[in-house]
Scaffold this motif. Sequence first.
Motif, mmCIF file in Angstrom:
data_model
loop_
_atom_site.group_PDB
_atom_site.id
_atom_site.type_symbol
_atom_site.label_atom_id
_atom_site.label_comp_id
_atom_site.label_asym_id
_atom_site.label_seq_id
_atom_site.Cartn_x
_atom_site.Cartn_y
_atom_site.Cartn_z
ATOM 1 N N ILE A 186 -2.039 3.711 -9.015
ATOM 2 C CA ILE A 186 -0.864 3.244 -9.755
ATOM 3 C C ILE A 186 0.244 2.905 -8.769
ATOM 4 C CG2 ILE A 186 0.895 3.864 -11.464
ATOM 5 C CD1 ILE A 186 -1.093 5.763 -12.717
ATOM 6 N N GLU A 187 0.880 1.768 -8.976
ATOM 7 C CA GLU A 187 2.017 1.408 -8.133
ATOM 8 C C GLU A 187 3.241 2.210 -8.569
ATOM 9 O OE1 GLU A 187 4.424 -2.507 -6.442
ATOM 10 O OE2 GLU A 187 2.928 -2.733 -8.030
ATOM 11 N N THR A 188 3.930 2.784 -7.609
ATOM 12 C CA THR A 188 5.097 3.613 -7.894
ATOM 13 C C THR A 188 6.322 3.066 -7.175
ATOM 14 O OG1 THR A 188 4.633 5.098 -6.033
ATOM 15 C CG2 THR A 188 3.661 5.668 -8.179
ATOM 16 N N ARG A 225 9.085 9.760 -6.917
ATOM 17 C CA ARG A 225 8.274 8.552 -7.094
ATOM 18 C C ARG A 225 7.785 8.534 -8.527
ATOM 19 N NH1 ARG A 225 7.128 4.655 -4.133
ATOM 20 N NH2 ARG A 225 7.717 4.634 -1.935
ATOM 21 N N ARG A 226 8.035 7.448 -9.219
ATOM 22 C CA ARG A 226 7.625 7.291 -10.605
ATOM 23 C C ARG A 226 6.802 6.008 -10.749
ATOM 24 N NH1 ARG A 226 10.676 10.140 -14.431
ATOM 25 N NH2 ARG A 226 11.139 12.191 -13.528
ATOM 26 N N PRO A 227 5.871 5.978 -11.719
ATOM 27 C CA PRO A 227 5.129 4.733 -11.966
ATOM 28 C C PRO A 227 6.104 3.581 -12.202
ATOM 29 C CG PRO A 227 4.139 6.541 -13.189
ATOM 30 C CD PRO A 227 5.416 7.079 -12.588
ATOM 31 N N LYS A 228 5.797 2.459 -11.602
ATOM 32 C CA LYS A 228 6.678 1.301 -11.709
ATOM 33 C C LYS A 228 6.880 0.895 -13.159
ATOM 34 C CE LYS A 228 7.301 -3.356 -9.825
ATOM 35 N NZ LYS A 228 6.686 -4.428 -8.978
ATOM 36 N N ALA A 229 5.859 1.072 -13.994
ATOM 37 C CA ALA A 229 5.950 0.677 -15.398
ATOM 38 C C ALA A 229 7.000 1.504 -16.146
ATOM 39 C CB ALA A 229 4.589 0.832 -16.070
ATOM 40 N N ARG A 235 -5.043 -2.669 -16.374
ATOM 41 C CA ARG A 235 -4.511 -2.017 -17.567
ATOM 42 C C ARG A 235 -4.611 -0.495 -17.481
ATOM 43 N NH1 ARG A 235 -7.720 -4.904 -22.296
ATOM 44 N NH2 ARG A 235 -9.374 -4.456 -20.786
ATOM 45 N N SER A 236 -5.742 -0.015 -17.028
ATOM 46 C CA SER A 236 -5.939 1.437 -16.955
ATOM 47 C C SER A 236 -5.642 2.003 -15.570
ATOM 48 C CB SER A 236 -7.379 1.784 -17.339
ATOM 49 O OG SER A 236 -8.298 1.218 -16.404
ATOM 50 N N GLY A 237 -5.604 1.154 -14.542
ATOM 51 C CA GLY A 237 -5.393 1.627 -13.182
ATOM 52 C C GLY A 237 -6.646 2.192 -12.536
ATOM 53 N N ARG A 238 -7.811 2.017 -13.175
ATOM 54 C CA ARG A 238 -9.059 2.551 -12.644
ATOM 55 C C ARG A 238 -9.566 1.677 -11.489
ATOM 56 N NH1 ARG A 238 -10.846 7.259 -13.283
ATOM 57 N NH2 ARG A 238 -12.977 6.463 -13.092
ATOM 58 N N PHE A 239 -10.086 2.357 -10.423
ATOM 59 C CA PHE A 239 -10.673 1.626 -9.289
ATOM 60 C C PHE A 239 -12.058 2.168 -8.974
ATOM 61 C CE2 PHE A 239 -8.627 5.214 -7.117
ATOM 62 C CZ PHE A 239 -9.619 5.615 -6.255
ATOM 63 N N ASP A 240 -12.852 1.326 -8.339
ATOM 64 C CA ASP A 240 -14.187 1.685 -7.851
ATOM 65 C C ASP A 240 -14.363 0.949 -6.528
ATOM 66 O OD1 ASP A 240 -16.880 2.023 -7.280
ATOM 67 O OD2 ASP A 240 -17.524 1.842 -9.361
ATOM 68 N N ALA A 257 0.829 -1.214 0.000
ATOM 69 C CA ALA A 257 0.000 0.000 0.000
ATOM 70 C C ALA A 257 0.862 1.263 0.000
ATOM 71 C CB ALA A 257 -0.932 -0.011 1.209
ATOM 72 N N ALA A 258 2.019 1.220 0.658
ATOM 73 C CA ALA A 258 2.880 2.401 0.726
ATOM 74 C C ALA A 258 3.380 2.825 -0.648
ATOM 75 C CB ALA A 258 4.071 2.128 1.649
ATOM 76 N N ASN A 259 3.356 1.912 -1.626
ATOM 77 C CA ASN A 259 3.855 2.214 -2.961
ATOM 78 C C ASN A 259 2.732 2.462 -3.968
ATOM 79 O OD1 ASN A 259 6.533 1.882 -2.123
ATOM 80 N ND2 ASN A 259 6.448 -0.314 -2.474
#
Length: 375
Positions: free
Chosen positions: A189-191, A216-220, A161-166, A127-129
């Motif tokens: 997004i995981e960073t 902090r940058r997106p892991k991708a 794929r999109s990082g969208r959550f609900d 969660a921290a990332n």
Amino acid sequence: MIRTTLATISALLALALPAAAADDFIAAPTLRASVSVTSDVVRVGDLIDNAGSAALIPVYRSPDLGTTGTLTVAQVLSVLRAKQVIGVMTGDIKEVQVTRLARTLASKDLEAAVASTLERRFGLGDAANITVTFDRGISDMRLDASNTGALQPVSTRYDARSGRFDVAFEINNDTNPAPTKLRFTGTAIETVEVAVLTRDIDRTELLKSSDVSLERRPKAEVTGEPASRDRTVGMQLRRPMRAGMPIRVADIVKPDFVVRDQTVTIIYQVPGLYLTTRGKAIESGAEGDTVSVLNPQSKRTLTGVVTGRGQVTVQGASQSAPMAPAVEQTSSLKRDDVPAAAALAQSLIQAPAPAQIAQAQIPQVRVSQAPAKSE
């Protein structure tokens, strides 16, 4: 007859006196200077002490959650009289402050709740990332103070794929059996924390502390192991990189102690023997790297290990003893080491013999011999 009538009156008076005395001790309604409420209405019992049966009568609408409103005493008394509440003691109070209590959910707490719900699910990590961004900018959220329960996730959806959550939450309510429901949508997004260049850096430059910052940058965006700031300072890049680019472990190398075409000191050292000569580096290398060097006198290409700045020790040399400062073509050896020294000098400095000559003459080398010790 008269005596009987007087006795009856006396008895009735005796019975009436305690009741009258009890009425004298009934506390008068008293106005409060400061009021705190948890519901959306202010009642008579909130405004005055000793309200009696009128305590539950609503008189005002409460302020917004977490805010305070002010009423003058005249306003309060006017409303109370309209509700048939009179004789209220005000003392020296000039105004009444009414505060509506609330439970505040900070935006950071909401982000943390969503990140914890997604932690180690849907291919995400800790969660921290996880960086959470809501669709609508959410500032601190205020709920009725009766919502004392914890945020409990009851529904979670995520698109990797999109990082969208609900995500939907419920909070237990002290005054209502039905829990309060909250729903949030956005992007998660995981960073990773990575060192980032603050300016354009060439391959030959050493990285300084001011050249690198942590972001902090997106892991991708960071393929491979991200480099920490401490690990990059004092290192070189494998290739030129522009400002803002994240640095990976694979992008950094130890600084070159030997640079291609640089004049270097070639060293051969074994127990009892230390020879040096000048040469030219054919390739660059950091400390510990194996590089090729050219002996310009013999035109021979030698292979050695970079052991210092501008210093290459040929393979087979002993690395156990510390290197002394290089001296041009010197040696120190025992009587029995003379043949070995001659052969070594031949390999380091002699030019190749013509093909028609079967055996090359060994050039003379300087030999300093220590005097023999008497036993």
